[in-house]
Design a protein around this motif. Structure first.
Motif, PDB file in Angstrom:
ATOM      1  N   TRP A 107      35.831  38.620  43.821  1.00 55.42           N
ATOM      2  CA  TRP A 107      35.305  38.810  45.253  1.00 55.42           C
ATOM      3  C   TRP A 107      34.760  37.297  45.810  1.00 55.42           C
ATOM      4  CZ3 TRP A 107      37.566  42.248  48.087  1.00 55.42           C
ATOM      5  CH2 TRP A 107      37.061  42.154  49.268  1.00 55.42           C
TER       6      TRP A 107
ATOM      7  N   GLY B 288      31.582  43.664  49.938  1.00 54.10           N
ATOM      8  CA  GLY B 288      32.799  44.378  49.300  1.00 54.10           C
ATOM      9  C   GLY B 288      32.411  44.576  47.489  1.00 54.10           C
ATOM     10  N   GLU B 289      31.904  43.921  47.040  1.00 49.27           N
ATOM     11  CA  GLU B 289      31.731  43.873  45.590  1.00 49.27           C
ATOM     12  C   GLU B 289      30.925  45.230  45.214  1.00 49.27           C
ATOM     13  OE1 GLU B 289      30.280  40.468  44.162  1.00 49.27           O
ATOM     14  OE2 GLU B 289      31.866  40.447  42.270  1.00 49.27           O
TER      15      GLU B 289
ATOM     16  N   PRO C 245      39.184  43.935  40.320  1.00 46.93           N
ATOM     17  CA  PRO C 245      38.773  42.676  40.008  1.00 46.93           C
ATOM     18  C   PRO C 245      39.297  42.254  38.696  1.00 46.93           C
ATOM     19  CG  PRO C 245      36.986  44.042  39.974  1.00 46.93           C
ATOM     20  CD  PRO C 245      38.281  44.826  40.291  1.00 46.93           C
TER      21      PRO C 245
ATOM     22  N   SER D  92      40.301  37.191  47.961  1.00 50.41           N
ATOM     23  CA  SER D  92      39.918  38.181  46.860  1.00 50.41           C
ATOM     24  C   SER D  92      40.844  39.018  46.176  1.00 50.41           C
ATOM     25  CB  SER D  92      38.677  38.904  47.266  1.00 50.41           C
ATOM     26  OG  SER D  92      37.725  38.260  48.225  1.00 50.41           O
TER      27      SER D  92
ATOM     28  N   PHE E 101      41.348  47.635  45.484  1.00 47.27           N
ATOM     29  CA  PHE E 101      40.902  46.120  45.035  1.00 47.27           C
ATOM     30  C   PHE E 101      40.717  46.323  43.299  1.00 47.27           C
ATOM     31  CE2 PHE E 101      37.609  43.079  43.927  1.00 47.27           C
ATOM     32  CZ  PHE E 101      38.528  41.991  43.996  1.00 47.27           C
TER      33      PHE E 101
END
Ligand code: NAP
Ligand code: HSE
Length: 434
Positions: A217, A112-113, A336, A211, A334
């Motif tokens: 994540w 994912g990251e 972070p 996350s 997403f």
């Protein structure tokens, strides 16, 4: 009307479901979005395969690159599963600046990251609503609906296959293997189904939700995972007699201190009075507690062709709007934002427990076991030795007060060494949702 050309990679349960759903509701979506979605190419492995949903031969290819790199294709849906070719499909599409929709939780959990960073770098988006809880719009809800909340707790029944198996074992006394075979026939289970029954599929999903809720994540290796293989008819029966139902429950809980979060998946005793105890069959549910909103509950089909296609369509709509208006005005899928966030080790997490032992039917056994729990400072809230179990060994069930997982496991390891204790003790955590 502007048209978006969609390339679908994968024509199995989900891919064919998306193709079918677009035939049925594509015009409706176009009228709502002001942009049309046209399936231009579909990549599969086997051109000769008999498919429940007919996809015109002219659209099919076995070469995914032909689809992704086709200049006519401006949006890609990755629906093949796995983490190797799927990663290549997603990265190649993003590098070409094409938005991607995926249902692949295993891929996101592992990469994912990297994939979200690639989407940002190439100025496009990666959408993943179908990766968690089938048709339930939980990703969009967490991302947009609860954007103003700190998520203090989240509980999810997020694996349809396990919930289907546990429900039928409880309600029909059905055999584990037979019910699993039914879940496979219905298109619920992963290939191989071990991903479902050993809890990894649920862990992929709960990691994605954690996350999103906590802004870092989650490394899947840090998630404590237990599946349902060791749950027996006896555990289901005794839990029922005590007023509980066993579910495979994913949990994301903010701990008191610092930025640490419990992220785990394990079979759990849920009080029958709690709404999650009555989520049955292939249905999933996600219970979210936000500091502003309070408690909120989401319920729906967690797997299968149409439910999953519904989630993919919602992402396709977002991606089509990106293509129409650009991505700049939209909240990325997403973001972070919590650099010091960390998953707490399970040994430090505090739970209550149901413990089932098989013990020699002799005087003094109960006292020895109670002493070990006492020495570990673990309180016993009830003990049951059900009658009618004649033989050399009998079941003995304990309900234990709050203790750290580390202390409970150490006490159980000592109990297992007692000569009077036969076989491996069963320990199932109990959740009170406080
Ligand atoms: P599936 O039924 O096994 O379908 C996989 C499809 O991918 C098949 O059409 C297969 O082709 C094709 N494929 C595999 N490798 C390929 C390759 N290298 N090139 C081109 N095509 C390839 O799987 P599914 O159930 O649809 O699941 C797809 C994804 O959705 C997975 O990530 C899964 O975890 C996720 N998901 C599934 C569900 C569900 O209920 N099933 C729900 C949510 C999310 P052939 O048909 O020719 O073999
Ligand atoms: N195998 C998954 C399940 C499919 O049973 O929940 C949906 O993600």
């Amino acid at each position: 009307m502007q048209q978006v050309n969609l390339g679908i990679i994968g024509g199995g349960t989900v891919g064919s479901g998306v193709f079918d759903a677009l035939q049925r509701n594509g015009a409706l979506m176009a009228s709502r979005l002001g942009v049309g979605l046209q399936v231009t190419r579909v990549a599969v492995r086997d051109l000769k395969k008999n498919r429940a949903v007919k996809i015109p031969r002219a659209l099919l290819t076995t070469d995914w690159r032909e689809v992704v790199c086709d200049p006519e294709v401006n949006l890609v849906a990755e629906l093949i599963g796995g983490t190797t070719i799927a990663r290549e499909v997603v990265l190649t599409s993003l590098k070409l600046g094409k938005p991607v929709v995926t249902a692949n939780k295993a891929l996101l959990s592992a990469h994912g990251e990297e994939l979200f960073a690639a989407a940002k770098k190439f100025g496009t988006n990666l959408y993943y609503e179908a990766s968690v809880a089938g048709g339930i719009p939980i990703i969009k809800s967490l991302r947009e609906g609860f954007v103003g909340n700190r998520i203090t707790a989240l509980y999810g029944i997020v694996n349809g296959t396990c919930n289907y198996i546990l429900t039928r074992m409880k309600l029909e006394g059905a055999d584990f293997a037979a019910v699993l075979a039914d879940a496979q026939k219905l298109g619920y289970a992963e290939t191989p189904p071990d991903l479902d029954i050993d809890g990894h599929d649920a862990a992929h999903k709960i990691g994605i939700l954690a996350s999103l809720a906590h802004g870092f994540w989650v490394n899947p290796k840090k998630i404590h995972v237990e599946g349902i293989r060791y749950i027996s008819a006896l555990d289901i029966k005794f839990a029922g007699e005590l007023g509980y139902t066993i579910k495979l429950l994913g949990m994301v809980k903010k701990l008191e201190s610092g930025c640490r979060v419990q992220v785990s998946v394990y079979p759990t005793l849920i009080p029958n009075a709690h709404v999650l105890a009555s989520v049955n069959g292939v249905f999933n549910a996600v219970f979210v507690r936000g500091d502003i909103v309070g408690d909120a509950l989401f319920y729906g089909r967690g797997a299968g062709k149409d439910a999953t296609a519904s989630a993919v369509l919602s992402d396709l709509a977002d991606a089509a709007l990106d293509l129409k208006f650009g991505t700049k005005h939209r909240l990325p899928p997403f973001v972070p934002h919590e650099c010091s966030g960390a998953v707490a080790p399970i040994a430090e997490v505090v739970s209550q427990y149901f413990v089932r032992l098989n013990v020699a039917d002799k005087p003094g056994v109960l006292a020895k076991i109670a002493t070990i729990f006492g020495e570990a400072n673990i309180g016993i809230s009830s003990v049951i030795q059900p009658e009618g179990h004649a033989g050399e060994s009998v079941p003995l069930i304990f309900m234990l007060h709050y203790a750290t997982n580390g202390a409970a496991l150490k006490a159980l390891a000592n109990i297992a060494k007692l000569p009077a204790v036969k076989g491996k003790p069963v320990m199932i955590r109990v959740e009170s949702f406080e």
